[in-house]
Design an enzyme around this catalytic site. Sequence first.
Site, PDB file in Angstrom:
ATOM      1  N   ALA A  12       0.813  -1.224   0.000  1.00 44.16           N
ATOM      2  CA  ALA A  12       0.000   0.000   0.000  1.00 44.16           C
ATOM      3  C   ALA A  12       0.849   1.278   0.000  1.00 44.16           C
ATOM      4  CB  ALA A  12      -0.946  -0.024   1.196  1.00 44.16           C
ATOM      5  N   GLU A  34      10.262  -5.402  -3.938  1.00 40.53           N
ATOM      6  CA  GLU A  34       9.311  -6.062  -3.057  1.00 40.53           C
ATOM      7  C   GLU A  34       9.774  -7.490  -2.794  1.00 40.53           C
ATOM      8  OE1 GLU A  34       6.630  -7.691  -0.775  1.00 40.53           O
ATOM      9  OE2 GLU A  34       6.639  -5.515  -1.134  1.00 40.53           O
ATOM     10  N   SER A  40       1.050  -3.997  -4.677  1.00 42.21           N
ATOM     11  CA  SER A  40      -0.117  -3.128  -4.862  1.00 42.21           C
ATOM     12  C   SER A  40      -1.439  -3.878  -4.734  1.00 42.21           C
ATOM     13  CB  SER A  40      -0.046  -2.444  -6.233  1.00 42.21           C
ATOM     14  OG  SER A  40      -1.042  -1.439  -6.349  1.00 42.21           O
ATOM     15  N   CYS A  44      -6.501  -5.849   3.206  1.00 42.35           N
ATOM     16  CA  CYS A  44      -7.719  -5.817   4.020  1.00 42.35           C
ATOM     17  C   CYS A  44      -8.820  -6.703   3.435  1.00 42.35           C
ATOM     18  CB  CYS A  44      -8.242  -4.387   4.142  1.00 42.35           C
ATOM     19  SG  CYS A  44      -7.068  -3.259   4.910  1.00 42.35           S
ATOM     20  N   VAL A  81      15.694  -6.055  -0.172  1.00 44.36           N
ATOM     21  CA  VAL A  81      16.773  -5.128   0.191  1.00 44.36           C
ATOM     22  C   VAL A  81      17.307  -5.564   1.550  1.00 44.36           C
ATOM     23  CG1 VAL A  81      17.382  -2.739   0.713  1.00 44.36           C
ATOM     24  CG2 VAL A  81      15.773  -3.245  -1.149  1.00 44.36           C
ATOM     25  N   ASP A 281       2.771   0.846   7.190  1.00 50.20           N
ATOM     26  CA  ASP A 281       2.711   0.268   8.527  1.00 50.20           C
ATOM     27  C   ASP A 281       4.027   0.329   9.287  1.00 50.20           C
ATOM     28  OD1 ASP A 281       0.127  -0.305   7.885  1.00 50.20           O
ATOM     29  OD2 ASP A 281       0.381  -2.469   7.722  1.00 50.20           O
ATOM     30  N   LYS A 359     -29.000   3.286  22.733  1.00 48.25           N
ATOM     31  CA  LYS A 359     -29.561   2.415  21.696  1.00 48.25           C
ATOM     32  C   LYS A 359     -30.621   3.205  20.940  1.00 48.25           C
ATOM     33  CE  LYS A 359     -32.041  -1.946  20.927  1.00 48.25           C
ATOM     34  NZ  LYS A 359     -32.647  -3.144  21.580  1.00 48.25           N
ATOM     35  N   TYR A 424     -31.556  13.569   7.137  1.00 48.08           N
ATOM     36  CA  TYR A 424     -32.702  12.830   7.674  1.00 48.08           C
ATOM     37  C   TYR A 424     -33.674  12.451   6.570  1.00 48.08           C
ATOM     38  CZ  TYR A 424     -37.448  12.071   9.273  1.00 48.08           C
ATOM     39  OH  TYR A 424     -38.698  11.544   9.433  1.00 48.08           O
ATOM     40  N   TRP A 432     -34.504  12.440  14.901  1.00 55.11           N
ATOM     41  CA  TRP A 432     -33.292  12.816  15.636  1.00 55.11           C
ATOM     42  C   TRP A 432     -32.250  11.736  15.356  1.00 55.11           C
ATOM     43  CZ3 TRP A 432     -32.193  17.299  17.889  1.00 55.11           C
ATOM     44  CH2 TRP A 432     -33.261  18.129  18.255  1.00 55.11           C
TER      45      TRP A 432
END
Length: 443
Positions: A12, A34, A40, A44, A81, A281, A359, A424, A432
Amino acid sequence: MGKRVVVVGGVAGGASAAAKAKRENPELEVVVYEKSGWVSYGACGLPYVLSGEIPRLEKLVARTPEEFRKQGVMVHTRHEVVDIDPSLKTLTVFDHTEGRTFQDRYDHLVLATGARPTIPPIPGTEQAGVFTLRNMEDGEALLKALEGARRAAILGAGYIGLEVAEAFRKRGLEVTLLEARDRPLPHWDPEVGALLKEELERHGVEVWTGVRVTALRGSGRVEAVETSEGVVPTDLVLIATGIRPNVELAQAMGVALGPTGAIATDERMRTNLEEVYAAGDVAESFYQVLKRPYWLPLGDVANKHGRTAGAVIAGKEARFHGVAGTAIFKAFGLAVATTGLSLEAALKEGYAAKKVFIKSRDGAHYYPGSQPLFVELVYEEGTERLLGGAVVAFDHGALRIDALAALLSRGGTVEDLLALDLAYAPPFSPVWDPLLIAAQEVR
């Protein structure tokens, strides 16, 4: 010829850095090394390949090496590497396919070496049938193992453990999920963990919490998990107890690490060494809630890191402004989204923190098919500054978390949340919105 950009790691962060640098400055010579055979791709998506929802691993690939080459980026897979000399700006590379070592040079360097799973210090983890899930090769190995398996044990009830529990059940396996803490998703507050446990058990996952794994039994191939609460027979084990950044190469060349143990960078993804950047990461981010470095190893963050580094290398103005700590995943029908600090984390940080947990529903009560939706708000007593929150829903309603994340990134308060003009209509929300109902509970 333009300056030479070498990217170490092509998933990524590395892939994004390479593509962005070449796109913004075509004169740059961009090379990616790599170690694995894939570049690429969306790691996930691996749990959804295991479940069969995504038909094959190749679907996760965003760009192949050939597609990169057409754009002028040279990608070398199975090239590792192994050493970098920043004083000479040279690299030593091992070609795993041909078994040879060679030298290369760089003007700009991007370290995108990612992270790897942590393996708990228990006997038996070296046996066949014991897996982790971090890269495409892991996915290939697990797919093959699933063909003859009937039972699976998963160590760890974080994001990966929970997603793979669903995947294994969809493949028809008996699944036991083992977590040392007292709830699934242990980094968040108990109410969310209780909802997750209920959903997992409703779909046939056996959930063991507060359990200590003492050994993986077997004679070369795992046959059972030995725990403080009993023995779990199994055909395969997935270890999902955490990951750590791959910083060894960076450390050896003198790149400074931050307080999290990942590589320290500034907002332009620069390290302490001249023309050396870090992305993905392996690198830290700035945490907008606590105003300090933070390690958030997620795919979207890695892509933003890489895009920033690539733009800066190409001579453009770019900054990575940090993270609010936002994440989302699903376990069967339940979508769980969190951002910022849980109450437990906020109290540990010394805040006079409180929370509300309500809730509501994801649509008007009278609208057919509306379902329960839960909101947690964590805030500082007195100032009512928002510190974190969670949304748990049975559909895309969990994406309400993005409104909280936006407020957190700007230091927003409960009053700011109440002032939002949220959408809404009966199919999507009560009159609400649940976020506003939670905010009203603070008052």
